[in-house]
Scaffold this motif. Structure first.
Motif, PDB file in Angstrom:
ATOM      1  N   TYR A 113       0.846  -1.189   0.000  1.00 33.61           N
ATOM      2  CA  TYR A 113       0.000   0.000   0.000  1.00 33.61           C
ATOM      3  C   TYR A 113       0.879   1.235   0.000  1.00 33.61           C
ATOM      4  O   TYR A 113       1.901   1.274   0.680  1.00 33.61           O
ATOM      5  N   HIS A 114       0.456   2.244  -0.750  1.00 38.81           N
ATOM      6  CA  HIS A 114       1.164   3.519  -0.750  1.00 38.81           C
ATOM      7  C   HIS A 114       0.147   4.617  -0.473  1.00 38.81           C
ATOM      8  O   HIS A 114      -0.823   4.772  -1.220  1.00 38.81           O
ATOM      9  N   ARG A 136       3.740   7.215   2.780  1.00 36.04           N
ATOM     10  CA  ARG A 136       3.790   6.071   3.688  1.00 36.04           C
ATOM     11  C   ARG A 136       3.565   4.821   2.842  1.00 36.04           C
ATOM     12  O   ARG A 136       2.583   4.725   2.111  1.00 36.04           O
ATOM     13  N   GLU A 142       3.329   0.610   3.048  1.00 37.32           N
ATOM     14  CA  GLU A 142       3.163  -0.548   3.925  1.00 37.32           C
ATOM     15  C   GLU A 142       3.307  -1.817   3.099  1.00 37.32           C
ATOM     16  O   GLU A 142       2.759  -1.916   2.002  1.00 37.32           O
ATOM     17  N   GLN A 165       3.090  -6.147   3.452  1.00 36.52           N
ATOM     18  CA  GLN A 165       2.709  -7.314   4.240  1.00 36.52           C
ATOM     19  C   GLN A 165       2.955  -8.542   3.378  1.00 36.52           C
ATOM     20  O   GLN A 165       2.492  -8.600   2.236  1.00 36.52           O
ATOM     21  N   SER A 200       5.901  -7.790   8.062  1.00 36.28           N
ATOM     22  CA  SER A 200       5.208  -6.546   7.760  1.00 36.28           C
ATOM     23  C   SER A 200       6.204  -5.405   7.919  1.00 36.28           C
ATOM     24  O   SER A 200       7.092  -5.456   8.767  1.00 36.28           O
ATOM     25  N   ILE A 257       6.749  -0.932   7.380  1.00 27.32           N
ATOM     26  CA  ILE A 257       6.209   0.406   7.137  1.00 27.32           C
ATOM     27  C   ILE A 257       7.383   1.351   6.892  1.00 27.32           C
ATOM     28  O   ILE A 257       8.362   1.347   7.650  1.00 27.32           O
ATOM     29  N   GLN A 314       7.975   5.507   6.117  1.00 26.40           N
ATOM     30  CA  GLN A 314       7.346   6.815   5.961  1.00 26.40           C
ATOM     31  C   GLN A 314       8.425   7.843   5.666  1.00 26.40           C
ATOM     32  O   GLN A 314       9.541   7.756   6.169  1.00 26.40           O
TER      33      GLN A 314
END
Length: 181
Positions: free
Chosen positions: A33-34, A69, A71, A73, A86, A88, A90
């Motif tokens: 995800y962005h 950001r 993410e 997974q 996972s 992250i 940022q």
């Protein structure tokens, strides 16, 4: 017999074994995800200027709002064994606090989970029936030990914004043994 099978057996593996389908299929899950903040403002009341978090208004003790950001997974599960990663990332941000310009560096954090559902291993449960309903897991939060870094206009870290204050836990490791009765 496929060509080169003798060479493969000498190297330590059997090509025929590779072609067989696994007894239990593996499950692989991937997600990426962005989030990209184009605007992040707060209007407290009509007549007051908007608070612009992307332009330097502090959003939290971690500084202004990061514009990007990402993410990640990833999970793999097969036959009672599994792993989950996972992460992250940022982007860095900036904030003005009491007339001081603060710069928050970008941050990447990864968590890892490994587990074994021993009750799903039929051969193991046949030899030790008490293992039915047992799960062992190892969890590592903040796998690489990443912590936020803050600098002011003099390139120093202001008091109270040291990495250990912003993220006191750092890396944590947990071992869990669970038994369902």
């Amino acid at each position: 017999q496929p060509p080169g099978a003798d060479v493969a057996r000498e190297a330590g593996f059997d090509l025929a074994a590779i072609r067989r389908a696994p007894a239990t299929p593996a499950t692989l899950q991937l997600a990426l995800y962005h989030s990209w903040r184009l605007r992040d403002r707060l209007i407290v009341r009509d007549g007051l200027p908007a608070i612009d978090f992307l332009a330097g208004a502090p959003a939290s003790p971690q500084g202004g709002a990061p514009q990007h950001r990402i993410e990640l997974q990833a999970a793999l599960y097969r036959g009672g064994f599994g792993a989950r990663l996972s992460g992250i990332w940022q982007s860095g941000s900036r904030a003005r606090v009491q007339g001081r310009a603060l710069s928050y560096r970008s941050l990447a954090r990864f968590d890892l989970r490994l587990f074994a559902d021993l009750g799903e291993r039929r051969g193991l449960v046949a030899r030790a029936p008490w293992l039915r309903g047992t799960r062992i897991s190892l969890e590592v939060d903040n796998l690489l030990g990443a912590r936020p870094r803050v600098r002011d206009e003099t390139r120093r870290t202001p008091p109270g914004l040291q990495p250990a204050f912003l993220d006191p836990a750092g890396r944590t490791v947990r071992f869990t043994l669970r038994k369902l009765f």
